[in-house]
Design a protein around this motif. Structure first.
Motif, PDB file in Angstrom:
ATOM      1  N   GLU A 230       0.812  -1.215   0.000  1.00  0.00           N
ATOM      2  CA  GLU A 230       0.000   0.000   0.000  1.00  0.00           C
ATOM      3  C   GLU A 230       0.850   1.273   0.000  1.00  0.00           C
ATOM      4  O   GLU A 230       0.304   2.375   0.042  1.00  0.00           O
ATOM      5  CB  GLU A 230      -0.929   0.011   1.227  1.00  0.00           C
ATOM      6  CG  GLU A 230      -1.925  -1.143   1.261  1.00  0.00           C
ATOM      7  CD  GLU A 230      -2.926  -1.101   0.113  1.00  0.00           C
ATOM      8  OE1 GLU A 230      -3.156   0.002  -0.439  1.00  0.00           O
ATOM      9  OE2 GLU A 230      -3.472  -2.160  -0.236  1.00  0.00           O
ATOM     10  N   LEU A 231       2.165   1.127   0.010  1.00  0.00           N
ATOM     11  CA  LEU A 231       3.032   2.305  -0.062  1.00  0.00           C
ATOM     12  C   LEU A 231       2.879   2.973  -1.418  1.00  0.00           C
ATOM     13  O   LEU A 231       2.324   2.393  -2.369  1.00  0.00           O
ATOM     14  CB  LEU A 231       4.489   1.901   0.172  1.00  0.00           C
ATOM     15  CG  LEU A 231       4.842   1.379   1.563  1.00  0.00           C
ATOM     16  CD1 LEU A 231       6.278   0.882   1.587  1.00  0.00           C
ATOM     17  CD2 LEU A 231       4.629   2.463   2.605  1.00  0.00           C
ATOM     18  N   TYR A 232       3.420   4.191  -1.526  1.00  0.00           N
ATOM     19  CA  TYR A 232       3.367   4.890  -2.810  1.00  0.00           C
ATOM     20  C   TYR A 232       4.794   5.116  -3.309  1.00  0.00           C
ATOM     21  O   TYR A 232       5.508   5.941  -2.758  1.00  0.00           O
ATOM     22  CB  TYR A 232       2.639   6.224  -2.677  1.00  0.00           C
ATOM     23  CG  TYR A 232       2.575   6.983  -3.996  1.00  0.00           C
ATOM     24  CD1 TYR A 232       1.744   6.542  -5.020  1.00  0.00           C
ATOM     25  CD2 TYR A 232       3.370   8.106  -4.208  1.00  0.00           C
ATOM     26  CE1 TYR A 232       1.701   7.228  -6.230  1.00  0.00           C
ATOM     27  CE2 TYR A 232       3.324   8.790  -5.416  1.00  0.00           C
ATOM     28  CZ  TYR A 232       2.493   8.340  -6.419  1.00  0.00           C
ATOM     29  OH  TYR A 232       2.447   9.009  -7.619  1.00  0.00           O
ATOM     30  N   PRO A 233       5.195   4.365  -4.348  1.00  0.00           N
ATOM     31  CA  PRO A 233       4.469   3.255  -4.977  1.00  0.00           C
ATOM     32  C   PRO A 233       4.592   1.976  -4.150  1.00  0.00           C
ATOM     33  O   PRO A 233       5.435   1.908  -3.250  1.00  0.00           O
ATOM     34  CB  PRO A 233       5.190   3.112  -6.319  1.00  0.00           C
ATOM     35  CG  PRO A 233       6.592   3.507  -6.020  1.00  0.00           C
ATOM     36  CD  PRO A 233       6.507   4.617  -5.003  1.00  0.00           C
ATOM     37  N   PRO A 234       3.786   0.949  -4.465  1.00  0.00           N
ATOM     38  CA  PRO A 234       3.901  -0.336  -3.765  1.00  0.00           C
ATOM     39  C   PRO A 234       5.326  -0.865  -3.837  1.00  0.00           C
ATOM     40  O   PRO A 234       5.996  -0.761  -4.861  1.00  0.00           O
ATOM     41  CB  PRO A 234       2.915  -1.237  -4.520  1.00  0.00           C
ATOM     42  CG  PRO A 234       1.902  -0.282  -5.073  1.00  0.00           C
ATOM     43  CD  PRO A 234       2.670   0.944  -5.454  1.00  0.00           C
ATOM     44  N   LEU A 235       5.783  -1.453  -2.722  1.00  0.00           N
ATOM     45  CA  LEU A 235       7.196  -1.777  -2.549  1.00  0.00           C
ATOM     46  C   LEU A 235       7.557  -3.159  -3.079  1.00  0.00           C
ATOM     47  O   LEU A 235       6.960  -4.166  -2.687  1.00  0.00           O
ATOM     48  CB  LEU A 235       7.553  -1.694  -1.059  1.00  0.00           C
ATOM     49  CG  LEU A 235       9.015  -1.973  -0.686  1.00  0.00           C
ATOM     50  CD1 LEU A 235       9.937  -0.918  -1.282  1.00  0.00           C
ATOM     51  CD2 LEU A 235       9.156  -2.037   0.831  1.00  0.00           C
ATOM     52  N   THR A 236       8.558  -3.204  -3.951  1.00  0.00           N
ATOM     53  CA  THR A 236       9.199  -4.471  -4.310  1.00  0.00           C
ATOM     54  C   THR A 236      10.022  -4.922  -3.115  1.00  0.00           C
ATOM     55  O   THR A 236      10.811  -4.151  -2.560  1.00  0.00           O
ATOM     56  CB  THR A 236      10.110  -4.288  -5.534  1.00  0.00           C
ATOM     57  OG1 THR A 236       9.308  -3.974  -6.673  1.00  0.00           O
ATOM     58  CG2 THR A 236      10.900  -5.566  -5.822  1.00  0.00           C
ATOM     59  N   THR A 237       9.848  -6.179  -2.693  1.00  0.00           N
ATOM     60  CA  THR A 237      10.496  -6.618  -1.461  1.00  0.00           C
ATOM     61  C   THR A 237      10.643  -8.135  -1.449  1.00  0.00           C
ATOM     62  O   THR A 237      10.146  -8.831  -2.334  1.00  0.00           O
ATOM     63  CB  THR A 237       9.686  -6.142  -0.240  1.00  0.00           C
ATOM     64  OG1 THR A 237      10.401  -6.454   0.961  1.00  0.00           O
ATOM     65  CG2 THR A 237       8.310  -6.779  -0.198  1.00  0.00           C
ATOM     66  N   VAL A 238      11.331  -8.631  -0.435  1.00  0.00           N
ATOM     67  CA  VAL A 238      11.505 -10.069  -0.227  1.00  0.00           C
ATOM     68  C   VAL A 238      10.540 -10.515   0.856  1.00  0.00           C
ATOM     69  O   VAL A 238      10.407  -9.862   1.902  1.00  0.00           O
ATOM     70  CB  VAL A 238      12.954 -10.397   0.182  1.00  0.00           C
ATOM     71  CG1 VAL A 238      13.075 -11.867   0.589  1.00  0.00           C
ATOM     72  CG2 VAL A 238      13.915 -10.068  -0.955  1.00  0.00           C
TER      73      VAL A 238
END
Length: 304
Positions: free
Chosen positions: A243-251
């Motif tokens: 829901e972050l801006y922008p949505p976060l790419t993560t592991v």
């Protein structure tokens, strides 16, 4: 006694809390009671650890589970002389090597000990491969606190992989996992780039998602677009990362599987189950995989 003694550190953070929840669920499914003692990282002492183990001995627990996120806690878990089986949840690298940790244990204790953790190296390799496919060759890495073994493992993996993939990498060492520190450090880095006129990195990779939140705030404050100007990648896939801006790419580490595997190893050491089969293991630690989740915060290298 049908009781498992659990000593756990790091429980203000997403990963340890998720792991503990899974451990408790498996214990309940096997009609086992969990006796839990919480460890505070800033105030931790080996004597406190020993005293907690003595208290569990008085409760006649059947086995110990140790969640040891820091070098100090891991060393205490290896050094303590307990007669019952123990499972240690930790990471493969840190200020205390696995070989040195093994030498701390008595021979009989080593036979009654299992170690399990997350495959940090595999996760970081997936991150490096993905940013490489997007053409990134200049990166900034925000490392977690150096005495935390997950942070140390991720940074060692990052440095090695960056060299192998010819990625120019600058490491910013943080003393905490907090977004506020990451925000301050990222602002400082951006100001220095502005003063020197140096070329900014095209991607920022952080050791956890809270740090990524701080980085994103600093980039927004400098009116730097994500990912058009700089991409951001996190680690942990905390609630709200999408829901972050922008949505976060993560592991996304499989913390639930980690807790389940830890309890299965405890049951095996108690003679109540078969040996857990791990797809990956390293340095005597059975490793649970992590999944790379791609979202909008990662994009191609910006066109000059």
């Amino acid at each position: 006694s049908h009781t498992i003694g659990l000593l756990a550190g790091g429980l203000r953070l997403f990963g340890p809390i998720s792991t503990l929840t899974a451990i408790e669920g498996v214990a309940r499914a096997h009609s086992l009671f969990m006796s839990v003692s919480l460890l505070s990282e800033p105030d931790f002492t080996p004597s406190e650890f020993r005293a907690m183990c003595d208290s569990f001995d008085e409760q006649n627990v059947d086995a110990f589970l140790f969640l040891t996120p820091t070098d100090e806690m891991f060393a205490a878990a290896c050094r303590v002389d307990v007669s019952r089986p123990r499972v240690i949840v930790t990471s493969t690298h840190g200020g205390l090597s696995m070989s040195a940790a093994g030498r701390m244990m008595h021979v009989e204790n080593r036979r009654r000990t299992a170690l399990v953790g997350i495959d940090q190296w595999g996760a970081m390799a997936d991150v490096m491969a993905l940013i490489g496919r997007y053409g990134h060759r200049s990166a900034l890495y925000l490392a977690g606190p150096s005495n935390w073994r997950d942070a140390a493992t991720r940074m060692v993996a990052w440095r090695k992989l960056a060299a192998e993939h010819s990625v120019a990498s600058r490491v910013v060492q943080c003393s905490s996992w907090d977004a506020s520190e990451a925000d301050a450090r990222m602002n400082h880095v951006l100001d220095r780039f502005g003063f020197s006129g140096s070329t900014k990195p095209t991607v920022v990779v952080t050791a956890n998602d809270a740090q990524a939140v701080g980085v994103i705030r600093a980039l927004h404050e400098h009116r730097i677009r994500i990912p058009q100007d700089i991409s951001v990648v996190g680690f942990d896939d905390i609630s709200g990362a999408d829901e972050l801006y922008p949505p976060l790419t993560t592991v996304r580490p499989r913390f639930h599987e980690l807790g389940t595997a830890a309890m299965r190893d405890a049951l095996r050491l108690l003679g109540e189950g078969e040996e857990t089969v791990y797809a990956v293991s390293a340095h005597g630690v059975g490793l649970i995989p992590a999944e790379l989740v791609q979202r909008a915060s990662l994009g191609p290298v910006p066109i000059a």
